[in-house]
Scaffold this motif. Sequence first.
Motif, short mmCIF file in Angstrom:
data_model
loop_
_atom_site.label_atom_id
_atom_site.label_comp_id
_atom_site.label_asym_id
_atom_site.label_seq_id
_atom_site.Cartn_x
_atom_site.Cartn_y
_atom_site.Cartn_z
N ASN A 231 -83.54 -118.06 6.95
CA ASN A 231 -82.97 -117.59 8.23
C ASN A 231 -82.99 -116.07 8.32
O ASN A 231 -83.25 -115.49 9.38
N THR A 232 -82.73 -115.39 7.19
CA THR A 232 -82.75 -113.92 7.18
C THR A 232 -84.16 -113.39 7.45
O THR A 232 -84.35 -112.44 8.21
N THR A 235 -84.98 -113.79 11.14
CA THR A 235 -84.31 -112.79 11.97
C THR A 235 -85.00 -111.43 11.85
O THR A 235 -85.20 -110.72 12.85
N MET A 239 -86.83 -109.18 14.84
CA MET A 239 -86.45 -107.80 15.16
C MET A 239 -87.65 -106.87 15.07
O MET A 239 -87.81 -105.95 15.88
#
Length: 284
Positions: A231-232, A235, A239
């Motif tokens: 998930n990191t 993300t 970005m």
Amino acid sequence: MSMDSSTSSVSSPSSGIGTTPGSSDSVLPVFINPYTSINIKTHIPIELDLWLPNYNKWNAFFTAMCGKFGFLGHIDGTITSRPTDPTWNQPDACVRSWMYGSISDGVLDLAMAPDQTARALYTAIRDLFQANQEPRAVILNQEFVSLSQGDLPIEAYASQLKQTADALRDVGHPILDRQLVLNLLNGIKPRLANTADIIANMRPLLTFTEAANMLRLKELCLANDNKVASNTALTASMMAACTSASCRSTSSPASQPRGRGKGKGKGGNGGSGGRRKQQQQQPG
């Protein structure tokens, strides 16, 4: 009138007591024992099968059920058989029917015989699973030592080990709990090696259940860490995509039109150029 009296002399099936039509002097009570209407599946939830190492489990369920109703003597030989005695014959037939309903057709075909008592059927089933013990022990032991986790979760891998150990016990070769733990640690995935080292160095050594639970907890933690890392990364990639030139806002100063400024400049430059031209044309 006679038809009414004969009809009323027969009780309903639900009462458990019946009477014989005719004179009132020939009334014979019929008692229905509660164990005759038992659903075997509620007491023995598994089916004994030749291809599954579940004889010990089935035997535990079955002997517990016979003990519950006071019928252990019908399978362990402590009660003498009396085929002509209804007080012995009915319970014995009931115990046989329990076995019929809790074993597979393959087991029944090999163990069943005509005019068989419950003890004879029970003994035939036991001998069927305890025959050829040494050759079966060799095969099962090879399977036991070669088991590894592979792509299985810890829970499924530990279950396979336990089933194979139970099968070895059925043929007279029980596996010690310590040996079961060491075999569990020997076949796990490399990512669980650190936890396996911790378990192996514990004194006293954990039981098989405790070791399996500890490895399962570590497996859950690793799965959660992988999920968080995934998930990191997702993300961060989103970005990074939004800071590229294609995601910049169209309202930023660098993207504003410059028509007015350019017009002014052109107009001003055009005016001064015209004045310089007029000055050059005037006589000296």
